[in-house]
Design a protein around this motif. Sequence first.
Motif, mmCIF file in Angstrom:
data_model
loop_
_atom_site.group_PDB
_atom_site.id
_atom_site.type_symbol
_atom_site.label_atom_id
_atom_site.label_comp_id
_atom_site.label_asym_id
_atom_site.label_seq_id
_atom_site.Cartn_x
_atom_site.Cartn_y
_atom_site.Cartn_z
ATOM 1 N N SER A 219 -27.107 25.270 28.792
ATOM 2 C CA SER A 219 -25.917 25.475 27.981
ATOM 3 C C SER A 219 -25.206 26.769 28.371
ATOM 4 O O SER A 219 -23.976 26.812 28.440
ATOM 5 C CB SER A 219 -26.302 25.512 26.500
ATOM 6 N N TRP A 220 -25.970 27.825 28.616
ATOM 7 C CA TRP A 220 -25.376 29.125 28.970
ATOM 8 C C TRP A 220 -24.576 29.044 30.265
ATOM 9 O O TRP A 220 -23.535 29.683 30.396
ATOM 10 C CB TRP A 220 -26.490 30.170 29.096
ATOM 11 N N ASN A 221 -25.058 28.233 31.211
ATOM 12 C CA ASN A 221 -24.398 28.149 32.517
ATOM 13 C C ASN A 221 -23.397 26.999 32.601
ATOM 14 O O ASN A 221 -22.797 26.800 33.665
ATOM 15 C CB ASN A 221 -25.449 27.974 33.620
ATOM 16 N N SER A 222 -23.221 26.249 31.544
ATOM 17 C CA SER A 222 -22.329 25.085 31.593
ATOM 18 C C SER A 222 -20.879 25.517 31.831
ATOM 19 O O SER A 222 -20.386 26.480 31.232
ATOM 20 C CB SER A 222 -22.429 24.311 30.274
ATOM 21 N N PHE A 223 -20.201 24.790 32.708
ATOM 22 C CA PHE A 223 -18.821 25.146 33.041
ATOM 23 C C PHE A 223 -17.850 23.975 32.817
ATOM 24 O O PHE A 223 -16.789 24.146 32.204
ATOM 25 C CB PHE A 223 -18.744 25.607 34.504
ATOM 26 N N LEU A 224 -18.208 22.786 33.303
ATOM 27 C CA LEU A 224 -17.264 21.667 33.289
ATOM 28 C C LEU A 224 -16.880 21.253 31.869
ATOM 29 O O LEU A 224 -15.692 21.105 31.558
ATOM 30 C CB LEU A 224 -17.864 20.481 34.049
ATOM 31 N N LEU A 225 -17.868 21.061 31.010
ATOM 32 C CA LEU A 225 -17.570 20.609 29.653
ATOM 33 C C LEU A 225 -16.743 21.628 28.864
ATOM 34 O O LEU A 225 -15.723 21.260 28.252
ATOM 35 C CB LEU A 225 -18.869 20.278 28.919
#
Length: 288
Positions: A219-225
């Motif tokens: 979750s911390w590294n999520s970018f696209l969403l």
Amino acid sequence: MTMAVNSVRSPSTGRRQASWGTPLTYALALAVAAVSIAPVIYVVIGGFRTTPQIVANPAGLPDPFVFDNYARVLTQSNFWQQAFNSAVIALGTTLAVVVLGLAAAFVLARYSFRGREGLYTFFTLGLLFPAGAAILPLYLMLRDLDLINSYYAVILPQVAFSLPLTIVILRPFLSAIPRELEDAAAIDGASRLGFLWRVAMPLSRPALVTVGVLAFVASWNSFLLPLLVLSDVNLHTLPLGVQNFSSQYTTDTAGVLAFTSLAMLPALLFFTLAEKQIVGGLQGAVKG
């Protein structure tokens, strides 16, 4: 060139078994570690350089060391607001993944009912479903639910995509708990929920820590969403904050590296502190 290979004799079969403690093994381990750590070191050191230094010599060391990039990130950007947004989304996702995953895995592991294995297979099929393929219908659904530009627009899909792996890891741990412990808890007056709270959860702590850390880091590294559903600048997370260091004609490479170094610190620290628990959790899942 000959290579010395250490070997030991198996007490059960009498045959010699290859030992992993060879120089080649150490060389391979060091090579893998170098490949994994080198990008992190490059990003951290790059934050102490200027963009002209990086352009002139991408692989060089800072000459001189420049601390302005880190100071600028911490004082002049929206770093702290984006860190707060990332923390809310990551902690909310982690809590929901652990609670819902534990509940589903406990039912699939300790209850006997028709269709249980089919339901478990249905969850495991979620591992084969790429999140990118669902991004457009997911956006339309969140828009119809009026969740765009809210924390829920990121947390809910991340929980859904994390549950299959969570259940796959937790179910073997919960299934391995002896029935005698459950019977003893029932004799002492504990209900099924009491058994889950007092016995199953403490015994499954390595697996719970594992799924929690995996959900937090993802979750911390999520970018696209977040990029798709968070158009409000005040709700941007840290991965989206990197965009502030580039424009149509220029890119502040040194600022991007400094920002990235600071942004990945919480995830690295969280992962490092729970490393032993993660290894134990994954080993237990594989054995199960």
